[in-house]
Design a protein around this motif. Sequence first.
Motif, PDB file in Angstrom:
ATOM      1  N   ASP A  28       0.801  -1.223   0.000  1.00 24.75           N
ATOM      2  CA  ASP A  28       0.000   0.000   0.000  1.00 24.75           C
ATOM      3  C   ASP A  28       0.838   1.279   0.000  1.00 24.75           C
ATOM      4  O   ASP A  28       0.388   2.314  -0.486  1.00 24.75           O
ATOM      5  N   PHE A  29       2.048   1.210   0.534  1.00 22.57           N
ATOM      6  CA  PHE A  29       2.912   2.390   0.586  1.00 22.57           C
ATOM      7  C   PHE A  29       3.454   2.755  -0.799  1.00 22.57           C
ATOM      8  O   PHE A  29       3.940   3.851  -1.014  1.00 22.57           O
ATOM      9  N   LEU A  30       3.348   1.831  -1.762  1.00 26.46           N
ATOM     10  CA  LEU A  30       3.752   2.109  -3.134  1.00 26.46           C
ATOM     11  C   LEU A  30       2.512   2.563  -3.900  1.00 26.46           C
ATOM     12  O   LEU A  30       1.896   1.803  -4.632  1.00 26.46           O
ATOM     13  N   ASP A  31       2.125   3.821  -3.711  1.00 30.07           N
ATOM     14  CA  ASP A  31       0.839   4.299  -4.227  1.00 30.07           C
ATOM     15  C   ASP A  31       0.915   5.037  -5.559  1.00 30.07           C
ATOM     16  O   ASP A  31      -0.097   5.285  -6.193  1.00 30.07           O
ATOM     17  N   THR A  32       2.122   5.399  -6.002  1.00 29.86           N
ATOM     18  CA  THR A  32       2.285   6.026  -7.321  1.00 29.86           C
ATOM     19  C   THR A  32       3.533   5.447  -7.994  1.00 29.86           C
ATOM     20  O   THR A  32       4.412   4.881  -7.326  1.00 29.86           O
ATOM     21  N   CYS A  33       3.596   5.632  -9.285  1.00 29.07           N
ATOM     22  CA  CYS A  33       4.776   5.174 -10.024  1.00 29.07           C
ATOM     23  C   CYS A  33       6.048   5.852  -9.526  1.00 29.07           C
ATOM     24  O   CYS A  33       7.101   5.226  -9.416  1.00 29.07           O
ATOM     25  N   GLY A  34       5.944   7.130  -9.202  1.00 29.45           N
ATOM     26  CA  GLY A  34       7.101   7.865  -8.694  1.00 29.45           C
ATOM     27  C   GLY A  34       7.596   7.324  -7.365  1.00 29.45           C
ATOM     28  O   GLY A  34       8.801   7.276  -7.119  1.00 29.45           O
ATOM     29  N   THR A  35       6.671   6.910  -6.506  1.00 29.32           N
ATOM     30  CA  THR A  35       7.052   6.321  -5.216  1.00 29.32           C
ATOM     31  C   THR A  35       7.827   5.034  -5.439  1.00 29.32           C
ATOM     32  O   THR A  35       8.868   4.801  -4.812  1.00 29.32           O
ATOM     33  N   ILE A  36       7.330   4.196  -6.346  1.00 26.24           N
ATOM     34  CA  ILE A  36       8.041   2.942  -6.652  1.00 26.24           C
ATOM     35  C   ILE A  36       9.431   3.257  -7.183  1.00 26.24           C
ATOM     36  O   ILE A  36      10.420   2.684  -6.726  1.00 26.24           O
ATOM     37  N   ASP A  37       9.513   4.182  -8.121  1.00 27.14           N
ATOM     38  CA  ASP A  37      10.786   4.527  -8.747  1.00 27.14           C
ATOM     39  C   ASP A  37      11.804   5.038  -7.738  1.00 27.14           C
ATOM     40  O   ASP A  37      12.985   4.704  -7.810  1.00 27.14           O
ATOM     41  N   SER A  38      11.356   5.830  -6.756  1.00 32.44           N
ATOM     42  CA  SER A  38      12.299   6.402  -5.788  1.00 32.44           C
ATOM     43  C   SER A  38      12.624   5.441  -4.639  1.00 32.44           C
ATOM     44  O   SER A  38      13.721   5.484  -4.100  1.00 32.44           O
ATOM     45  N   LEU A  39      11.682   4.555  -4.265  1.00 37.64           N
ATOM     46  CA  LEU A  39      11.931   3.665  -3.132  1.00 37.64           C
ATOM     47  C   LEU A  39      12.671   2.375  -3.480  1.00 37.64           C
ATOM     48  O   LEU A  39      13.427   1.863  -2.658  1.00 37.64           O
ATOM     49  N   LEU A  40      12.453   1.832  -4.668  1.00 39.39           N
ATOM     50  CA  LEU A  40      13.070   0.551  -4.996  1.00 39.39           C
ATOM     51  C   LEU A  40      14.576   0.522  -4.800  1.00 39.39           C
ATOM     52  O   LEU A  40      15.095  -0.424  -4.211  1.00 39.39           O
TER      53      LEU A  40
END
Length: 125
Positions: A28-40
């Motif tokens: 749930d914390f991966l709520d936007t594409c940008g979040t995924i891109d920056s957190l991975l």
Amino acid sequence: TTLASPCMFCTRGDITTPEKPVTIPGYDFLDTCGTIDSLLPVVLQDGDPECELLQLLSTYCGCPAPEDSCAMCPDGSQITEPEKEVPWLAGAFQGIVPNCGLVEAYVANLATDDETCSALQAMST
């Protein structure tokens, strides 16, 4: 010792839709594409199963697909129900129930002559 490389979401360029909403059950914390891109790169290493799974979904966020990529619809058209859940594919997505949009993104990372491409195209009709 060699340090493992960080997990990069887009392996063939950059995301084009960082604001696009993403729904991945259990993440749930991966709520936007940008979040995924920056957190991975911070939380996963290259080669981790979760990294590889999320990389396969990167075209959903506008990351470039491979040159000879598979299309979910055999005629090359876009899917008509991207939010429709596909529960029978949860096993292939590490228990996550994908929607058609995520399956389409996964398929775009397969070659057109891949057996999985043909099987998923047969199910899409």
